[in-house]
Design a protein around this motif. Structure first.
Motif, PDB file in Angstrom:
ATOM      1  N   SER A  52       0.759  -1.325   0.086  1.00 16.95           N
ATOM      2  CA  SER A  52       0.027  -0.137   0.092  1.00 16.95           C
ATOM      3  C   SER A  52       0.968   1.284   0.130  1.00 16.95           C
ATOM      4  O   SER A  52       1.922   1.326   0.900  1.00 16.95           O
ATOM      5  N   SER A  53       0.542   2.006  -0.900  1.00 19.38           N
ATOM      6  CA  SER A  53       1.603   3.315  -1.111  1.00 19.38           C
ATOM      7  C   SER A  53       1.149   4.445   0.002  1.00 19.38           C
ATOM      8  O   SER A  53       1.825   5.144   0.364  1.00 19.38           O
ATOM      9  N   ASN A  54      -0.056   4.100   0.413  1.00 16.85           N
ATOM     10  CA  ASN A  54      -0.569   5.306   1.550  1.00 16.85           C
ATOM     11  C   ASN A  54       0.203   5.267   2.744  1.00 16.85           C
ATOM     12  O   ASN A  54       0.421   6.054   3.316  1.00 16.85           O
ATOM     13  N   HIS A  55       0.839   3.920   3.263  1.00 17.62           N
ATOM     14  CA  HIS A  55       1.738   3.840   4.255  1.00 17.62           C
ATOM     15  C   HIS A  55       3.101   4.402   3.997  1.00 17.62           C
ATOM     16  O   HIS A  55       3.812   4.505   4.948  1.00 17.62           O
ATOM     17  N   LEU A  56       3.674   4.512   2.879  1.00 18.96           N
ATOM     18  CA  LEU A  56       4.935   4.905   2.163  1.00 18.96           C
ATOM     19  C   LEU A  56       4.898   6.440   2.048  1.00 18.96           C
ATOM     20  O   LEU A  56       5.699   7.083   2.373  1.00 18.96           O
ATOM     21  N   ASP A  57       3.799   7.029   1.746  1.00 16.37           N
ATOM     22  CA  ASP A  57       3.489   8.312   1.422  1.00 16.37           C
ATOM     23  C   ASP A  57       3.847   9.195   2.943  1.00 16.37           C
ATOM     24  O   ASP A  57       3.185   8.780   3.729  1.00 16.37           O
ATOM     25  N   THR A  58       4.599  10.272   2.817  1.00 18.98           N
ATOM     26  CA  THR A  58       4.389  11.239   4.039  1.00 18.98           C
ATOM     27  C   THR A  58       3.370  12.363   3.922  1.00 18.98           C
ATOM     28  O   THR A  58       3.189  12.709   2.710  1.00 18.98           O
ATOM     29  N   ALA A  59       3.066  12.869   4.847  1.00 21.36           N
ATOM     30  CA  ALA A  59       2.244  14.062   4.621  1.00 21.36           C
ATOM     31  C   ALA A  59       2.980  15.505   3.914  1.00 21.36           C
ATOM     32  O   ALA A  59       4.246  15.579   4.485  1.00 21.36           O
ATOM     33  N   SER A  60       2.606  16.128   3.245  1.00 16.16           N
ATOM     34  CA  SER A  60       3.390  17.192   2.802  1.00 16.16           C
ATOM     35  C   SER A  60       2.901  18.302   3.638  1.00 16.16           C
ATOM     36  O   SER A  60       1.630  18.757   3.664  1.00 16.16           O
ATOM     37  N   LEU A  61       3.814  19.279   4.092  1.00 14.82           N
ATOM     38  CA  LEU A  61       3.655  20.408   4.640  1.00 14.82           C
ATOM     39  C   LEU A  61       3.437  21.643   3.906  1.00 14.82           C
ATOM     40  O   LEU A  61       2.965  22.620   4.256  1.00 14.82           O
ATOM     41  N   CYS A  72       6.015  24.159 -19.244  1.00  9.14           N
ATOM     42  CA  CYS A  72       6.839  23.720 -18.336  1.00  9.14           C
ATOM     43  C   CYS A  72       6.333  23.886 -16.988  1.00  9.14           C
ATOM     44  O   CYS A  72       5.570  24.958 -16.483  1.00  9.14           O
ATOM     45  N   ARG A  73       6.774  23.060 -15.949  1.00  8.07           N
ATOM     46  CA  ARG A  73       6.176  23.008 -14.894  1.00  8.07           C
ATOM     47  C   ARG A  73       7.446  22.880 -13.531  1.00  8.07           C
ATOM     48  O   ARG A  73       8.107  21.760 -13.797  1.00  8.07           O
ATOM     49  N   THR A  74       7.317  23.426 -12.558  1.00 11.37           N
ATOM     50  CA  THR A  74       8.324  23.451 -11.611  1.00 11.37           C
ATOM     51  C   THR A  74       7.458  23.168 -10.185  1.00 11.37           C
ATOM     52  O   THR A  74       6.612  23.959 -10.140  1.00 11.37           O
ATOM     53  N   THR A  75       7.945  21.891  -9.387  1.00 11.63           N
ATOM     54  CA  THR A  75       7.223  21.837  -8.275  1.00 11.63           C
ATOM     55  C   THR A  75       8.153  21.402  -7.186  1.00 11.63           C
ATOM     56  O   THR A  75       9.277  20.672  -7.474  1.00 11.63           O
ATOM     57  N   LEU A  76       7.891  22.098  -5.974  1.00  8.83           N
ATOM     58  CA  LEU A  76       8.672  21.934  -4.870  1.00  8.83           C
ATOM     59  C   LEU A  76       7.693  21.328  -3.804  1.00  8.83           C
ATOM     60  O   LEU A  76       6.667  22.165  -3.340  1.00  8.83           O
ATOM     61  N   SER A  77       7.947  20.245  -3.082  1.00  7.34           N
ATOM     62  CA  SER A  77       7.402  19.649  -1.987  1.00  7.34           C
ATOM     63  C   SER A  77       8.083  19.153  -0.532  1.00  7.34           C
ATOM     64  O   SER A  77       9.215  18.583  -0.804  1.00  7.34           O
ATOM     65  N   LEU A  78       7.650  19.832   0.362  1.00 12.29           N
ATOM     66  CA  LEU A  78       8.280  19.577   1.537  1.00 12.29           C
ATOM     67  C   LEU A  78       7.430  18.594   2.544  1.00 12.29           C
ATOM     68  O   LEU A  78       6.278  18.961   2.673  1.00 12.29           O
TER      69      LEU A  78
END
Length: 158
Positions: A52-61, A72-78
């Motif tokens: 299950s990928s839900n357990h591997l993903d962490t919450a994005s703050l 073109c697209r640039t994305t940053l996720s913390l």
């Protein structure tokens, strides 16, 4: 997925009928039947996969992105584990990942490896929230003291 499962059921059933006519003498066919039955059983019990990928993903703050010319697209996720993922998609995909440290309105980035990372730190500039807008502010990305890029902040849960 369902079509593939039905085809595998038919093939497994045909293997079983052939195995009955051979009176269970063909060891290779027995192995194919056991393997096919195992795959069918796992696909029936876990139709979306075992892991299950839900357990591997962490919450994005924190999320910031910007769309440029030519789509073109640039994305940053913390994330909440102090990991970041930076992705640029424009005729090819370039990405960087690593860890970050937030101090007041500044975020310092450290790459995990020699991946594509063109900035060292970013400064958060939140805007006045008098209007209902999906853009919460601006993140200016710097390399040493030079402004490299900026992204629009779409999520800030710090």
């Amino acid at each position: 997925m369902f079509t593939a499962w039905c085809v595998l059921v038919c093939v497994n059933f045909a293997q079983f009928i052939i195995l009955l006519t051979e009176k269970f003498r063909n060891v290779h066919r027995i192995g194919v039947l056991v393997l096919g039955s195992s795959v069918l059983t796992l696909a029936a019990y876990y139709p979306v996969g075992i892991i299950s990928s839900n357990h591997l993903d962490t919450a994005s703050l924190f999320n910031a992105s910007r769309e440029g010319a030519a789509n073109c697209r640039t994305t940053l996720s913390l994330t909440d584990r102090h990991d970041f993922r930076y992705t640029e998609v424009c005729f090819r995909k370039e990405s960087a990942s690593g860890s970050y440290v937030k101090s007041a309105d500044t975020i310092f980035f450290t790459s995990n490896d020699d991946s594509y990372l063109e900035f060292n730190y970013g400064i958060i500039q939140m805007k006045d929230m008098t209007h209902n807008s999906p853009i919460l502010g601006r993140l200016n990305l710097y390399k040493k003291d030079s402004l490299i890029n900026f992204l629009w902040i779409t999520q800030n849960d710090f």
